[in-house]
Scaffold this motif. Structure first.
Motif, mmCIF file in Angstrom:
data_model
loop_
_atom_site.group_PDB
_atom_site.id
_atom_site.type_symbol
_atom_site.label_atom_id
_atom_site.label_comp_id
_atom_site.label_asym_id
_atom_site.label_seq_id
_atom_site.Cartn_x
_atom_site.Cartn_y
_atom_site.Cartn_z
ATOM 1 N N UNK A 1 -1.422 7.162 -11.138
ATOM 2 C CA UNK A 1 -1.001 5.729 -10.778
ATOM 3 C C UNK A 1 0.227 4.983 -9.549
ATOM 4 N N UNK A 2 0.901 6.078 -9.682
ATOM 5 C CA UNK A 2 2.095 6.074 -8.267
ATOM 6 C C UNK A 2 1.381 4.939 -7.481
ATOM 7 N N UNK A 3 0.200 6.123 -6.470
ATOM 8 C CA UNK A 3 -0.709 5.536 -5.128
ATOM 9 C C UNK A 3 -1.844 4.408 -5.700
ATOM 10 N N UNK A 4 -1.879 4.100 -6.817
ATOM 11 C CA UNK A 4 -3.036 2.953 -6.513
ATOM 12 C C UNK A 4 -2.516 1.993 -7.013
ATOM 13 N N UNK A 5 -0.901 1.908 -7.652
ATOM 14 C CA UNK A 5 0.106 0.548 -7.726
ATOM 15 C C UNK A 5 0.703 0.083 -6.467
ATOM 16 N N UNK A 6 0.702 0.799 -6.039
ATOM 17 C CA UNK A 6 2.202 0.546 -4.359
ATOM 18 C C UNK A 6 1.086 0.105 -3.542
ATOM 19 N N UNK A 7 1.039 -1.015 -2.900
ATOM 20 C CA UNK A 7 0.873 -1.843 -1.907
ATOM 21 C C UNK A 7 1.770 -1.919 -0.880
ATOM 22 N N UNK A 8 1.093 -1.674 0.144
ATOM 23 C CA UNK A 8 1.701 -1.671 1.925
ATOM 24 C C UNK A 8 2.731 -2.990 2.276
ATOM 25 N N UNK A 9 2.530 -3.966 0.883
ATOM 26 C CA UNK A 9 3.117 -5.283 1.903
ATOM 27 C C UNK A 9 4.248 -5.595 1.116
#
Lengths: 153, 153
Positions: free
Chosen positions: A120-128
């Motif tokens: 979830x952490x990796x999926x919800x975090x965007x580069x921007x």
DNA sequence: TATTATTGAGACTCTTTTATCTTAAAATAC
DNA sequence: GTATTTTAAGATAAAAGAGTCTCAATAATA
């Protein structure tokens, strides 16, 4: 180690690209210098990201690489999957093949929960999102260098 | 990979010991056969657990290894720390040295949260808890073998 | 067209992890 | 005390990950 070194380098480079994304191609040499990563090694990693369609590249003078999508539309999970593959999010914590709801190991349920938190952490975090935060607070992208030193040429 | 292969083997072996803990010493050869792990490799791993005081060993006929404490008092984190060290729970997700609240990377906060979830899971889970569950539901400790086949001699 | 700047691809090396093999040390049993 | 069973320790080998080097391909530009 959660992520391989290749993956970590890929993430740092992707953040770099998202941070100075004006649509232009950035030479890998520039990134490898700024991010203090071996040029050839970084090249190989970025080739993987290019192959996965996360980056596009252009050869010759004024060439380099750039993101194919806006940083708002690239999640960390995209880069992790491209470089490290899905193992982190699918493998059994006790290394048993085929571990799942149907044929679990004793740790399966607990590990599945924890793994979901990572996912979830990796999926919800965007580069921007990270770039924004990094620029605001001048956080580090390298051992010494804050975000600001990455734009001075 | 979250945990090294050595660590995973150490966990499986510890579960085995906790499962048949009657206070007697279990030969490593027995465990390596049952758990399908190379004898010499498992021996080295268990030596680390012995050095850390999680196991005690006894040489010669009727020798082997056993847990020094009850399985109720051994958490997964004890074994992970003994074999893989604290890196998983302390390292920066972007590989930057000294990453922390004072000098964070852009991902620090989010990763710290996720890392805490991993830490908590490892810290709250005891060997006995997993053994209990494993025995009740005859879960796997090896590719093929359920908990039951581990006690038939 | 020749030169230069760049990525692409593959071979190669170094290091770490994983695994094996050999010998030593300790404890038991005869 | 000698032989046997077991862990301890260390050398070696194989595999994987990390990193380097060389050369080819492509594009711009002089």
């Amino acid at each position: 180690m959660l992520l391989s070194k290749s993956c970590v380098y890929g993430l740092r480079a992707s953040l770099y690209l998202a941070a100075r994304n004006q649509g232009e191609f950035i030479p890998i040499r520039t990134m490898s210098d700024k991010l203090e990563i071996s040029f050839h090694f970084l090249t190989k990693i970025l080739q993987q990201l290019t192959a996965e369609g996360i980056l596009e590249s252009f050869k010759g003078p004024n060439g380099g690489v750039r993101l194919t999508r806006e940083g708002t539309e690239i999640q960390l999970i995209d880069i992790v999957l491209a470089i490290d593959g899905p193992q982190l999010l699918t493998e059994c914590a006790l290394g048993l093949p085929g571990c799942g709801v149907k044929n679990p190991c004793p740790l399966h349920d607990k590990w599945a929960e924890t793994r979901d938190a990572i996912h979830e952490m990796l999926e919800k975090t965007t580069l921007t999102e990270l770039v924004h935060k990094g620029k605001l607070e001048n956080l580090r992208l390298t051992t010494e260098g804050g975000f600001d030193i990455l734009f001075d040429n």
